[in-house]
Design a protein around this motif. Structure first.
Motif, mmCIF file in Angstrom:
data_model
loop_
_atom_site.group_PDB
_atom_site.id
_atom_site.type_symbol
_atom_site.label_atom_id
_atom_site.label_comp_id
_atom_site.label_asym_id
_atom_site.label_seq_id
_atom_site.Cartn_x
_atom_site.Cartn_y
_atom_site.Cartn_z
ATOM 1 N N PRO A 76 0.817 -1.324 -0.181
ATOM 2 C CA PRO A 76 0.056 0.122 -0.054
ATOM 3 C C PRO A 76 0.888 1.345 0.113
ATOM 4 C CG PRO A 76 -0.888 -1.506 1.393
ATOM 5 C CD PRO A 76 0.488 -2.123 0.889
ATOM 6 N N ALA A 77 1.811 1.283 0.618
ATOM 7 C CA ALA A 77 2.780 2.370 0.691
ATOM 8 C C ALA A 77 3.319 2.509 -0.790
ATOM 9 C CB ALA A 77 4.167 2.219 1.618
ATOM 10 N N MET A 79 1.765 1.993 -3.370
ATOM 11 C CA MET A 79 0.496 2.531 -4.189
ATOM 12 C C MET A 79 0.419 3.932 -4.004
ATOM 13 S SD MET A 79 -2.264 -0.579 -3.754
ATOM 14 C CE MET A 79 -1.901 -2.162 -4.736
ATOM 15 N N ASP A 80 0.565 4.425 -2.656
ATOM 16 C CA ASP A 80 0.138 5.590 -2.234
ATOM 17 C C ASP A 80 0.933 6.583 -3.089
ATOM 18 O OD1 ASP A 80 -1.394 4.852 -0.414
ATOM 19 O OD2 ASP A 80 -0.377 5.068 1.601
ATOM 20 N N GLU A 81 2.434 6.164 -3.307
ATOM 21 C CA GLU A 81 3.164 7.079 -4.013
ATOM 22 C C GLU A 81 3.204 7.119 -5.620
ATOM 23 O OE1 GLU A 81 8.078 7.415 -4.722
ATOM 24 O OE2 GLU A 81 7.325 5.871 -3.259
ATOM 25 N N HIS A 82 2.834 5.898 -6.167
ATOM 26 C CA HIS A 82 2.775 5.570 -7.518
ATOM 27 C C HIS A 82 1.401 5.779 -8.238
ATOM 28 C CE1 HIS A 82 6.797 3.947 -6.285
ATOM 29 N NE2 HIS A 82 7.235 4.406 -7.714
ATOM 30 N N LEU A 83 0.245 5.292 -7.427
ATOM 31 C CA LEU A 83 -0.742 5.161 -8.395
ATOM 32 C C LEU A 83 -1.714 6.630 -8.511
ATOM 33 C CD1 LEU A 83 -2.709 2.086 -6.817
ATOM 34 C CD2 LEU A 83 -1.303 2.468 -9.018
ATOM 35 N N PRO A 84 -1.442 7.670 -7.481
ATOM 36 C CA PRO A 84 -1.972 8.901 -8.044
ATOM 37 C C PRO A 84 -1.440 9.503 -8.988
ATOM 38 C CG PRO A 84 -1.808 8.684 -5.482
ATOM 39 C CD PRO A 84 -0.928 7.489 -6.043
ATOM 40 N N PRO A 85 -0.497 9.604 -9.592
ATOM 41 C CA PRO A 85 -0.123 10.073 -10.744
ATOM 42 C C PRO A 85 -0.640 9.527 -11.880
ATOM 43 C CG PRO A 85 2.056 10.041 -9.191
ATOM 44 C CD PRO A 85 0.719 9.199 -8.596
ATOM 45 N N ILE A 86 -0.512 8.161 -11.946
ATOM 46 C CA ILE A 86 -1.305 7.240 -13.000
ATOM 47 C C ILE A 86 -2.552 7.606 -13.131
ATOM 48 C CG2 ILE A 86 -1.837 4.957 -13.668
ATOM 49 C CD1 ILE A 86 0.975 4.125 -12.496
ATOM 50 N N TYR A 87 -3.166 7.638 -11.927
ATOM 51 C CA TYR A 87 -4.681 8.009 -12.096
ATOM 52 C C TYR A 87 -4.800 9.137 -12.708
ATOM 53 C CZ TYR A 87 -5.845 4.025 -8.857
ATOM 54 O OH TYR A 87 -6.159 2.621 -8.310
ATOM 55 N N ASP A 88 -3.957 10.308 -12.145
ATOM 56 C CA ASP A 88 -4.217 11.574 -12.920
ATOM 57 C C ASP A 88 -3.950 11.625 -14.280
ATOM 58 O OD1 ASP A 88 -4.650 12.908 -10.377
ATOM 59 O OD2 ASP A 88 -2.512 13.516 -10.180
ATOM 60 N N VAL A 89 -3.292 10.569 -15.061
ATOM 61 C CA VAL A 89 -3.181 10.541 -16.395
ATOM 62 C C VAL A 89 -4.057 10.192 -17.051
ATOM 63 C CG1 VAL A 89 -1.807 9.298 -18.228
ATOM 64 C CG2 VAL A 89 -0.799 10.400 -16.174
ATOM 65 N N LEU A 90 -4.810 9.039 -16.288
ATOM 66 C CA LEU A 90 -6.017 8.538 -16.947
ATOM 67 C C LEU A 90 -7.073 9.505 -16.809
ATOM 68 C CD1 LEU A 90 -5.741 4.652 -15.092
ATOM 69 C CD2 LEU A 90 -5.531 5.295 -17.654
ATOM 70 N N ALA A 91 -7.150 10.089 -15.494
ATOM 71 C CA ALA A 91 -8.530 11.001 -15.745
ATOM 72 C C ALA A 91 -8.364 12.079 -16.743
ATOM 73 C CB ALA A 91 -8.297 11.738 -14.231
ATOM 74 N N GLY A 92 -7.248 12.343 -17.114
ATOM 75 C CA GLY A 92 -6.905 13.299 -18.300
ATOM 76 C C GLY A 92 -7.318 12.605 -19.807
ATOM 77 N N LEU A 93 -7.696 11.560 -19.992
ATOM 78 C CA LEU A 93 -8.164 11.053 -21.160
ATOM 79 C C LEU A 93 -9.617 11.110 -21.151
ATOM 80 C CD1 LEU A 93 -6.147 7.605 -20.979
ATOM 81 C CD2 LEU A 93 -5.516 9.566 -22.515
ATOM 82 N N LYS A 94 -10.383 11.405 -20.272
ATOM 83 C CA LYS A 94 -11.690 11.891 -20.036
ATOM 84 C C LYS A 94 -12.555 10.860 -20.682
ATOM 85 C CE LYS A 94 -10.898 16.749 -20.162
ATOM 86 N NZ LYS A 94 -11.069 16.900 -18.829
ATOM 87 N N ALA A 95 -12.229 9.444 -20.338
ATOM 88 C CA ALA A 95 -12.951 8.327 -20.785
ATOM 89 C C ALA A 95 -14.200 8.268 -19.948
ATOM 90 C CB ALA A 95 -12.119 6.904 -20.901
ATOM 91 N N PRO A 96 -15.326 7.726 -20.690
ATOM 92 C CA PRO A 96 -16.606 7.533 -19.685
ATOM 93 C C PRO A 96 -16.561 6.449 -18.576
ATOM 94 C CG PRO A 96 -17.115 6.783 -21.889
ATOM 95 C CD PRO A 96 -15.825 7.453 -21.841
ATOM 96 N N GLY A 111 -1.581 -6.388 2.597
ATOM 97 C CA GLY A 111 -0.360 -5.849 2.580
ATOM 98 C C GLY A 111 0.441 -5.823 1.198
ATOM 99 N N ILE A 112 0.117 -6.774 0.284
ATOM 100 C CA ILE A 112 0.420 -6.943 -1.363
ATOM 101 C C ILE A 112 -0.654 -6.648 -2.177
ATOM 102 C CG2 ILE A 112 1.583 -8.368 -2.886
ATOM 103 C CD1 ILE A 112 3.626 -7.306 -0.834
ATOM 104 N N GLY A 113 -0.541 -6.117 -3.136
ATOM 105 C CA GLY A 113 -1.448 -5.875 -4.298
ATOM 106 C C GLY A 113 -3.018 -5.405 -3.754
ATOM 107 N N SER A 114 -2.945 -4.591 -2.672
ATOM 108 C CA SER A 114 -4.343 -4.346 -2.102
ATOM 109 C C SER A 114 -5.195 -3.822 -3.142
ATOM 110 C CB SER A 114 -4.101 -3.447 -0.675
ATOM 111 O OG SER A 114 -5.552 -3.025 -0.355
ATOM 112 N N ILE A 115 -6.308 -4.391 -3.485
ATOM 113 C CA ILE A 115 -7.300 -3.955 -4.297
ATOM 114 C C ILE A 115 -7.972 -2.853 -3.594
ATOM 115 C CG2 ILE A 115 -9.238 -4.505 -5.699
ATOM 116 C CD1 ILE A 115 -8.156 -7.274 -6.086
ATOM 117 N N GLY A 116 -8.352 -2.994 -2.377
ATOM 118 C CA GLY A 116 -8.955 -1.989 -1.409
ATOM 119 C C GLY A 116 -8.265 -0.575 -1.496
ATOM 120 N N ARG A 117 -6.964 -0.675 -1.240
ATOM 121 C CA ARG A 117 -6.167 0.613 -1.114
ATOM 122 C C ARG A 117 -6.010 1.171 -2.567
ATOM 123 N NH1 ARG A 117 -5.713 5.006 1.097
ATOM 124 N NH2 ARG A 117 -3.643 6.060 1.095
ATOM 125 N N ALA A 118 -6.183 0.478 -3.717
ATOM 126 C CA ALA A 118 -6.308 1.018 -5.014
ATOM 127 C C ALA A 118 -7.561 1.763 -5.254
ATOM 128 C CB ALA A 118 -6.002 0.065 -6.148
#
Length: 465
Positions: A76-77, A79-96, A111-118
């Motif tokens: 999860p740690a 994810m906290d660092e790496h997923l938000p910037p990726i989500y921002d890129v995806l948001a910029g694509l404006k897909a439904p 502790g590993i691959g937490s879908i909940g944290r994602a």
């Protein structure tokens, strides 16, 4: 089933631009999404990391855009660092629809691959009034019934917590079949269910609304057969609002495609593609799956040359570098003698190499995640050298976690689909700024493919064999 449903007469045309933006938590699963969309006639590109503006411009007009990642093997740690910037890129694509793609066996842990944290990280960035959770995919022999996940292996179906492979997964064993309870270990976000019985009775819209009124923000959608698959796709598409964040396997795309076809929004499935056979192919595998073990055995019985690397040597980088050099030399010799090399670290969960690695890791006091990253990177370095030296045009990387690290070692930045080989494991064309540009490559998950998969990859498709 008519409750609130669209038909070919009333459905609005699909909007222009990108329909689905997605992030895959491992490379093999990411290419599986690309496979579903591409072979449905919806052009798709998969980037192997956050794309630059120039790279996005090169693939303008794609109906689906994805980013492959390695979150499935991370904390999860991380994810906290790496997923938000990726989500921002995806948001910029404006897909439904924006999709966080997970394995169709839903294996994950707090502790590993937490879908909940994602999901927690995605909600404020990707929004939506609710979040569909769809794991079932009949094409992959994955089924969800009253929230419980089932998977077949060798033609025999198992509840996922009794599955002979996933119940014994070395990192994220599945000991709970109800996806709601499994996810509840990873997040406090309320999870509800639209079950297959309500879908078949035509009450899916009503059940979805009732679950949302009760406070559920994630809604698991049962998928038992093609009828419930299309209905799940309809529920997602009809209730997407301005934008919708979804979680699940490539079943999300299978469901959307099934609904779009049923509603007359896209054409029927186009004729199957295939690629020509190649003269030589190289395979690297870090998978411990018994399915991969049978594929290795089949390949060795049909002219491939097996080259085993001692995974325990990855504890020490000097020893591991020497092992990598040995693997390259062995592959070079095999190719020189007219055989296809298959370089692997284990042949199934019962291979003595698996407990030997665990013992070595424990004795050295290093993190298994670090050693797994070294293994994947090392297999990628072997493949990089072999492909460059021999001028190979086709290769296979086997193993979900392995594929991510090995793919990065090759320096690829994007993939597009060429031809189907097995559900979830298409043959792809690599895009790179190095000698691997144009390489035909498959990222194969451990659970994917028939015993002759590596042979099929060499032949360009099962129809050529």
């Amino acid at each position: 089933m008519t409750d609130g449903r669209s038909s070919s007469q009333t459905a609005a045309p699909l909007p222009p631009g990108t329909l689905v933006a997605f992030y895959g938590d491992d490379y093999t699963g990411s290419s599986a999404v690309m496979e579903v969309m591409s072979f449905a006639g919806l052009p798709t590109v998969l980037f192997l990391g956050p794309p630059t503006a120039e790279q996005l411009a090169r693939f303008e007009g794609m109906r689906a855009v994805g980013i492959a990642g390695i979150a499935r093997s991370k904390t999860p740690a991380w994810m906290d660092e790496h997923l938000p910037p990726i989500y921002d890129v995806l948001a910029g694509l404006k897909a439904p629809i924006t999709h966080y793609k997970v394995c169709s066996t839903f294996d994950s842990a707090p502790g590993i691959g937490s879908i909940g944290r994602a999901i927690e990280l995605a909600e404020p960035r990707l929004g939506g009034a609710w979040h569909p959770l769809l794991v079932g995919a009949p094409a992959l022999a994955r089924y969800q019934v009253f929230g419980n996940l089932f998977a077949a292996i060798g033609g025999v179906g198992y509840r996922i917590d009794r599955h002979p492979v996933m119940a014994r997964h070395p990192v994220t064993p599945m000991d709970e079949a109800d996806v709601r309870l499994h996810l509840a270990r990873q997040t406090d976000i309320p999870v509800g269910l639209v079950d297959f019985a309500s879908m078949k009775a035509g009450h899916g819209d009503r059940t979805l609304a009732e679950e949302c009124r009760r406070g559920a923000r994630v809604l698991a959608l049962d998928v038992l057969d093609e009828e419930t698959l299309a209905e799940a796709g309809r529920l997602i598409w009809a209730h997407r609002g301005e934008r919708l964040f979804a979680v699940g396997s490539q079943g999300v795309e299978y469901a959307l495609v099934a609904h779009w076809r049923q509603a007359g929004l896209i054409e029927p499935a186009p004729p199957g593609r295939r690629a020509p056979p190649c003269e030589r192919i190289a395979v690297v595998s870090g998978s411990c799956s018994p399915i991969t073990a049978r594929q290795i055995d089949f390949a060795l019985d049909h002219g491939f040359e097996g080259i085993r690397l001692d995974a325990a040597r990855a504890i020490d980088m000097r020893a591991w570098n020497a092992e990598i050099d040995r693997g390259i030399a062995g592959a070079r010799q095999a190719l020189g003698e007219g055989r296809d090399p298959i370089i692997f670290t284990a042949a199934g969960p019962d291979d003595p190499a698996v407990p030997a690695l665990g013992t070595a890791v424990e004795a050295a006091g290093v993190a298994m995640s670090e050693v797994n990253a070294r293994l994947g990177d090392g297999l990628g370095r072997v493949l990089d050298a072999v492909v460059r030296e021999a001028g190979l045009q086709r290769a296979v990387i086997s193993g979900g976690d392995t594929s991510g690290h090995a793919g990065m070692a090759l320096g690829l930045y994007a993939l597009t689909a060429l031809a189907p080989l097995a559900p979830g494991a298409p043959l792809c064309r690599a895009h790179a700024g190095n000698a691997h540009d144009g390489l035909e490559i498959t990222f194969k998950g451990g659970q994917m493919g028939q015993p002759d998969f590596f042979w099929t990859a060499k032949q360009g498709g099962a129809s050529n064999r």
